[in-house]
Design a protein around this motif. Structure first.
Motif, PDB file in Angstrom:
ATOM      1  N   ARG A 146      71.281  82.531 107.369  1.00  0.00           N
ATOM      2  CA  ARG A 146      70.108  83.085 106.714  1.00  0.00           C
ATOM      3  C   ARG A 146      70.564  83.872 105.489  1.00  0.00           C
ATOM      4  N   PRO A 147      69.890  83.734 104.354  1.00  0.00           N
ATOM      5  CA  PRO A 147      70.255  84.572 103.208  1.00  0.00           C
ATOM      6  C   PRO A 147      70.137  86.047 103.566  1.00  0.00           C
ATOM      7  N   ALA A 148      70.915  86.882 102.859  1.00  0.00           N
ATOM      8  CA  ALA A 148      70.989  88.308 103.220  1.00  0.00           C
ATOM      9  C   ALA A 148      69.765  89.058 102.718  1.00  0.00           C
ATOM     10  N   TYR A 149      68.655  88.836 103.393  1.00  0.00           N
ATOM     11  CA  TYR A 149      67.432  89.560 103.031  1.00  0.00           C
ATOM     12  C   TYR A 149      67.528  90.995 103.516  1.00  0.00           C
ATOM     13  N   PRO A 150      66.952  91.923 102.775  1.00  0.00           N
ATOM     14  CA  PRO A 150      66.972  93.313 103.268  1.00  0.00           C
ATOM     15  C   PRO A 150      66.160  93.445 104.544  1.00  0.00           C
ATOM     16  N   GLN A 151      66.617  94.354 105.400  1.00  0.00           N
ATOM     17  CA  GLN A 151      66.003  94.474 106.717  1.00  0.00           C
ATOM     18  C   GLN A 151      65.411  95.858 106.935  1.00  0.00           C
ATOM     19  N   ALA A 152      66.071  96.864 106.342  1.00  0.00           N
ATOM     20  CA  ALA A 152      65.705  98.245 106.644  1.00  0.00           C
ATOM     21  C   ALA A 152      64.447  98.702 105.908  1.00  0.00           C
ATOM     22  N   PRO A 173      61.105  94.976 100.721  1.00  0.00           N
ATOM     23  CA  PRO A 173      61.553  94.850  99.330  1.00  0.00           C
ATOM     24  C   PRO A 173      60.393  94.736  98.348  1.00  0.00           C
ATOM     25  N   LYS A 174      60.563  95.405  97.220  1.00  0.00           N
ATOM     26  CA  LYS A 174      59.572  95.264  96.139  1.00  0.00           C
ATOM     27  C   LYS A 174      60.081  94.199  95.186  1.00  0.00           C
ATOM     28  N   LEU A 175      59.172  93.349  94.736  1.00  0.00           N
ATOM     29  CA  LEU A 175      59.578  92.263  93.832  1.00  0.00           C
ATOM     30  C   LEU A 175      58.960  92.464  92.458  1.00  0.00           C
ATOM     31  N   ALA A 176      59.758  92.184  91.440  1.00  0.00           N
ATOM     32  CA  ALA A 176      59.241  92.274  90.076  1.00  0.00           C
ATOM     33  C   ALA A 176      58.250  91.140  89.872  1.00  0.00           C
ATOM     34  N   PRO A 177      57.178  91.384  89.135  1.00  0.00           N
ATOM     35  CA  PRO A 177      56.197  90.299  88.933  1.00  0.00           C
ATOM     36  C   PRO A 177      56.792  89.165  88.094  1.00  0.00           C
ATOM     37  N   LEU A 178      56.308  87.981  88.330  1.00  0.00           N
ATOM     38  CA  LEU A 178      56.775  86.833  87.549  1.00  0.00           C
ATOM     39  C   LEU A 178      56.242  86.954  86.127  1.00  0.00           C
ATOM     40  N   SER A 179      57.099  86.594  85.161  1.00  0.00           N
ATOM     41  CA  SER A 179      56.655  86.715  83.766  1.00  0.00           C
ATOM     42  C   SER A 179      55.663  85.598  83.401  1.00  0.00           C
ATOM     43  N   HIS A 180      55.760  84.514  84.112  1.00  0.00           N
ATOM     44  CA  HIS A 180      54.834  83.403  83.858  1.00  0.00           C
ATOM     45  C   HIS A 180      54.596  82.693  85.192  1.00  0.00           C
ATOM     46  N   PRO A 181      53.367  82.363  85.516  1.00  0.00           N
ATOM     47  CA  PRO A 181      53.110  81.787  86.841  1.00  0.00           C
ATOM     48  C   PRO A 181      53.830  80.475  87.101  1.00  0.00           C
ATOM     49  N   PHE A 194      63.937  85.081  94.745  1.00  0.00           N
ATOM     50  CA  PHE A 194      63.573  86.307  95.468  1.00  0.00           C
ATOM     51  C   PHE A 194      64.548  87.430  95.124  1.00  0.00           C
ATOM     52  N   PHE A 195      65.856  87.127  95.187  1.00  0.00           N
ATOM     53  CA  PHE A 195      66.860  88.170  94.974  1.00  0.00           C
ATOM     54  C   PHE A 195      66.894  88.643  93.531  1.00  0.00           C
ATOM     55  N   GLN A 196      66.684  87.717  92.600  1.00  0.00           N
ATOM     56  CA  GLN A 196      66.641  88.126  91.186  1.00  0.00           C
ATOM     57  C   GLN A 196      65.491  89.084  90.932  1.00  0.00           C
ATOM     58  N   ARG A 197      64.352  88.757  91.538  1.00  0.00           N
ATOM     59  CA  ARG A 197      63.167  89.605  91.322  1.00  0.00           C
ATOM     60  C   ARG A 197      63.340  90.948  92.019  1.00  0.00           C
ATOM     61  N   LYS A 244      84.685  81.979  93.883  1.00  0.00           N
ATOM     62  CA  LYS A 244      83.518  81.467  93.183  1.00  0.00           C
ATOM     63  C   LYS A 244      82.323  82.307  93.607  1.00  0.00           C
ATOM     64  N   ASN A 245      81.648  82.858  92.646  1.00  0.00           N
ATOM     65  CA  ASN A 245      80.420  83.614  92.912  1.00  0.00           C
ATOM     66  C   ASN A 245      80.632  84.675  94.001  1.00  0.00           C
ATOM     67  N   MET A 246      81.554  85.581  93.724  1.00  0.00           N
ATOM     68  CA  MET A 246      81.880  86.631  94.698  1.00  0.00           C
ATOM     69  C   MET A 246      80.687  87.497  95.056  1.00  0.00           C
ATOM     70  N   PHE A 247      79.818  87.750  94.059  1.00  0.00           N
ATOM     71  CA  PHE A 247      78.746  88.725  94.266  1.00  0.00           C
ATOM     72  C   PHE A 247      77.401  88.040  94.492  1.00  0.00           C
ATOM     73  N   SER A 248      77.424  86.880  95.118  1.00  0.00           N
ATOM     74  CA  SER A 248      76.179  86.167  95.395  1.00  0.00           C
ATOM     75  C   SER A 248      75.223  87.064  96.172  1.00  0.00           C
ATOM     76  N   THR A 249      74.023  87.191  95.654  1.00  0.00           N
ATOM     77  CA  THR A 249      73.060  88.064  96.330  1.00  0.00           C
ATOM     78  C   THR A 249      72.507  87.423  97.590  1.00  0.00           C
ATOM     79  N   ALA A 250      72.484  86.092  97.618  1.00  0.00           N
ATOM     80  CA  ALA A 250      71.975  85.412  98.803  1.00  0.00           C
ATOM     81  C   ALA A 250      72.978  85.510  99.946  1.00  0.00           C
ATOM     82  N   ARG A 251      74.259  85.394  99.605  1.00  0.00           N
ATOM     83  CA  ARG A 251      75.291  85.501 100.625  1.00  0.00           C
ATOM     84  C   ARG A 251      75.464  86.967 101.045  1.00  0.00           C
ATOM     85  N   GLY A 252      75.392  87.856 100.074  1.00  0.00           N
ATOM     86  CA  GLY A 252      75.326  89.284 100.367  1.00  0.00           C
ATOM     87  C   GLY A 252      76.561  89.886 100.997  1.00  0.00           C
TER      88      GLY A 252
END
Lengths: 467, 323
Positions: free
Chosen positions: B28-34, B37-45, B52-55, A6-14
């Protein structure tokens, strides 16, 4: 049955997977370094196990993998180094932890780049598209031995590594946009050709290596040079003694009378030839020849082709002989001149932009609009003929399951790792499994994104001795 | 697990951690560390709820052209100059319009890493192999298959291991037969060319494989203690003796010796006894020698055929059989 997922490529799980998926690349790109701080040894091993198993055979259940795991890790010793007594770099032995999986057919298929993920490789095997030594094998777990040759049907490989084929609707949508953009370009080129030409020249280079490749430029330059050559031969063929004579006489008559003519009047000749042209004129004017008034190409031709015994007087024959002699010298020099100017106009092969020609815009034609309903009814009715694309976008051959003409899938370059333990022939989609992957000083043949310290802990987890 | 030790645990590069160690933190979610990160602007406030990851992904991929390609992303198109461009996680994936793309191969992740050779930022031990140029393959095929050179000789000349040379010849034969049958379609040729141009080219003297490699003897992976007097000389030959192995020089000599494969295999004839067929017998009996245990089932021996995890193998037709 592969493990459910399920959701292999989850970006949060990474997690990083054995797949060429776009999201997987994103996860690999942003992957933070694995941190053991504040973790007990068991937690470290658990984390390492989770990270490595996400990449190595995530479709296998844990109990199946534990059956396959072998605690004896394979490596090689290099005899020449040990005999020379030089310092041998470290052998990354822990990276062999998952080497036992690499001999399975599904893994070899993915490593040889015949499938875009291990799960897809399994599908190809199960659908009977994979042969080992000429025999269809339907078991993804089939263990390969050194020297085994395996092959996949090319259609499947082109599908796996190619770009996604768009649906008819998508293709029409893209082509409508492209045609609108092309027609806009044509109309602006027709209205202001110079500016559009300059804009085209200053446009930044595309990253796409397939778009304007060196070969395309070379082809364009070749075409340009060929057209120059064609023009050159045409003008050379038109240049003859009679045409030059007629040219000289017409120039002289337009200058007005024999008194006002000087060598400088013959502007169509170069400096050295002007004297000769003037001499020709002088010969004829001294003799008060009838050609001075009637100098069409037909008349001059008659004069030149007349044989010496056909002339009325001896003087005239002599005059013709002198004139012909000078004229042939002039022809020779003119031919050379034409050749040299053509050579100068020709472009060398490394040039990327052609010189501006005002008729470039007139050669451009508007593209007719697409009729969506008709195409949806019958795809073969679509007529798309853009300079960079023939046929509907990605559907030049709709019978194929991949984008036609074939294009590599997005981000393929980042995932393409040529294996050391498999010899691949892409043009036949065959490969030979040379041996099980091994570790040697400074290199491990097992392809893995995770560093050795993670594999070390994963090994400890499965070897159960470090518990 | 005595041979390995936990020496290479990386020092955490986040110095902001408190002194008190918290063991049971939520994952912890896999936030970039190295990189930042640049984030795309929100299309609507208010109405845009992208995470975060989608942007970040949107910004990371860059703009699309009308054909749906991420045309400014430097990893979108595969390299076609025999120089791989594997990822360098520095946060700059999008080449801005009007700027020349300069491939930044800064050593992010590991110091030992070369992004045109090592595909993964954290694993410098993983390398891509180099592709053998088709001209060299032709040459090898010509020398071995047509001129009859010894495989070992060719392997030594070009620095390619014997199994690989054999594989090249096998594959070249397949390619030749496909060409004759006109099976290589235009699309397949295109695919093959693209793949060929994606990998570094093999240059024989520089990248030659080490032909003196042997599987590490398992005996040498363990420590062995020996008491000798201080004055006694002790070298590699003595060590080989202790491990009960051949000295390295001898093994190397064996390896480099040209082996002539004998086609005259020992004409081992199977012992065959043919029974006498008397009148009225329906069949003629043939008796061959075999070892008990290798054929049939040994009376009284335990069998695995009713166990849950039965051992499997594959027969000649490729179907799975229980062993």
């Amino acid at each position: 049955m592969p493990r459910k997922t399920k959701n292999m490529f989850s970006t949060a799980r990474g997690r990083v997977r054995a797949s060429m998926n776009k999201y997987n690349l994103f996860n690999l790109y942003k992957k933070p370094a694995i941190n053991y701080q504040g973790k007990t040894l068991y937690q470290q091993k658990w984390l390492a196990k989770a990270e490595t198993r996400a990449y190595h055979g995530e479709h296998l259940t844990e109990s199946r993998w534990k059956e396959l795991f072998k605690p004896n890790l394979e490596s090689v010793a290099q005899l020449d180094a040990s005999l020379k007594g030089v310092d041998v770099p470290e052998t990354p032995l822990p990276l062999q932890t998952y080497a036992a999986l690499e001999k399975r057919l599904e893994f070899a298929l993915f490593r040889a780049m015949f499938a875009s993920s291990i799960r897809q490789a399994r599908q190809f095997i199960l659908s009977g598209d994979v042969k080992v030594n000429g025999i269809v094998i339907k078991h993804p777990s089939f263990p390969l031995q050194s020297g085994d040759m395996f092959s996949v049907s090319p259609e499947k490989v082109l599908f796996a590594l190619g770009r996604k084929k768009p649906s008819v609707e998508e293709a029409i949508r893209v082509d409508k946009k492209q045609i609108a953009a092309w027609n806009g370009y044509v109309s602006s080129a027709k209205s202001s050709p110079r500016e559009v030409w300059e804009m085209k020249k200053t446009k930044p280079k595309s990253l796409d290596p397939f778009q304007d490749s060196v070969e395309d430029h070379k082809e364009n330059v070749k075409k340009f040079n060929k057209s120059i050559e064609k023009n050159m031969t045409k003008t050379q063929r038109e240049t003859s003694r009679e045409s030059l004579l007629s040219d000289i006489l017409s120039t002289a008559s337009s200058a007005g009378g024999s008194e006002s003519v000087s060598p400088d009047s013959f502007t169509s000749f170069n400096n050295t030839d002007r004297q000769k042209a003037f001499q020709v004129f002088n010969y004829l004017s001294d003799a008060k020849h009838e050609l001075l008034d009637k100098f069409s190409v037909e008349d001059t031709k008659a004069f030149i082709t007349k044989k010496s015994n056909e002339f009325a007087t001896q003087e005239e024959a002599k005059l013709a002989l002198h004139v012909k002699q000078i004229l042939s010298e002039l022809v020779k020099s003119r031919m050379e001149q034409i050749r040299l100017t053509a050579e100068e106009q020709k472009l060398p092969e490394y040039v990327t932009s052609l010189p501006y020609s005002p008729d470039f815009a007139s050669n451009l034609t508007y593209h007719q609009k697409l009729d969506k309903d008709a195409i949806m009814e019958d795809e073969s009715k679509a007529v798309v003929n853009l300079p960079w694309q023939k046929g509907l976008f990605g559907r030049q051959d709709p019978s194929k399951s991949y984008f036609t003409p074939w294009l590599p899938r997005p981000f393929l370059g980042c995932f393409a790792v040529l294996p050391s333990h498999i010899e691949v022939s892409f043009s036949t989609c065959h490969a030979v499994y040379l041996r099980d992957p091994i570790a040697r000083p400074n290199q491990s043949e097992v392809v893995t994104p995770l560093p050795d310290h993670v594999h070390e802990r994963a090994y400890m987890y499965y070897a159960r001795k470090g518990l | 697990m005595s041979a390995m030790s936990l020496t290479k645990a990386p020092i955490p590069n986040r110095l902001g951690l408190g002194i008190q160690q918290v063991r049971y933190l939520k994952r912890r979610p896999a936030y970039p560390q190295a990189y930042k990160p640049k984030l795309a602007p929100l299309s609507h406030p208010k109405k845009d709820h992208s995470s975060f990851f989608q942007r970040h992904l949107k910004e990371w991929l860059g703009p699309r052209n009308m054909r749906g390609e991420y045309y400014r992303n430097k990893y979108y198109y595969p390299p076609q100059d025999h120089k791989p461009r594997y990822i360098v996680p520095d946060g700059n994936t999008v080449v801005e319009d009007g700027k020349v793309d300069v491939y930044d191969n800064r050593k992010v992740g590991s110091d030992k890493r070369d992004p045109s050779l090592h595909p993964f930022p954290f694993n410098p031990y993983c390398k891509t192999a180099s592709v053998i140029p088709s001209s060299l393959k032709d040459k090898i095929y010509e020398e071995v298959a047509e001129k009859g050179a010894h495989v070992q000789e060719v392997a030594y000349r070009y620095g390619i291991k014997i199994p690989r040379v054999e594989a090249i010849i096998k594959l070249r034969e397949v390619e030749n037969s496909w060409e004759q049958k006109n099976l290589i379609s235009e699309e397949l040729q295109r695919f093959s060319d693209v793949m060929y141009r994606m990998f570094p080219l093999y240059e024989p003297p520089v990248q030659a494989e080490n032909l003196t490699e042997i599987p590490t003897p398992h005996k040498t992976l363990h420590q062995r203690f020996l008491t000798i007097s201080e004055s006694e000389p002790f070298g590699p030959v003595d060590a080989a003796k202790v491990f009960d192995l051949k000295p390295a020089q001898d093994i190397l000599n064996d390896l480099t010796e040209l082996k002539h494969d004998d086609n005259t295999e020992s004409s081992h004839k199977e012992d065959l006894v043919i029974g006498k067929q008397v009148e009225g017998d329906r069949s003629l009996f043939k008796f061959t020698k075999s070892k008990s245990g290798e054929v049939g089932f040994r009376y009284g021996a335990s069998r695995r055929d009713r166990k849950k995890d039965r051992k499997v193998g594959f027969d000649r037709t490729g179907s799975m059989v229980y062993i």
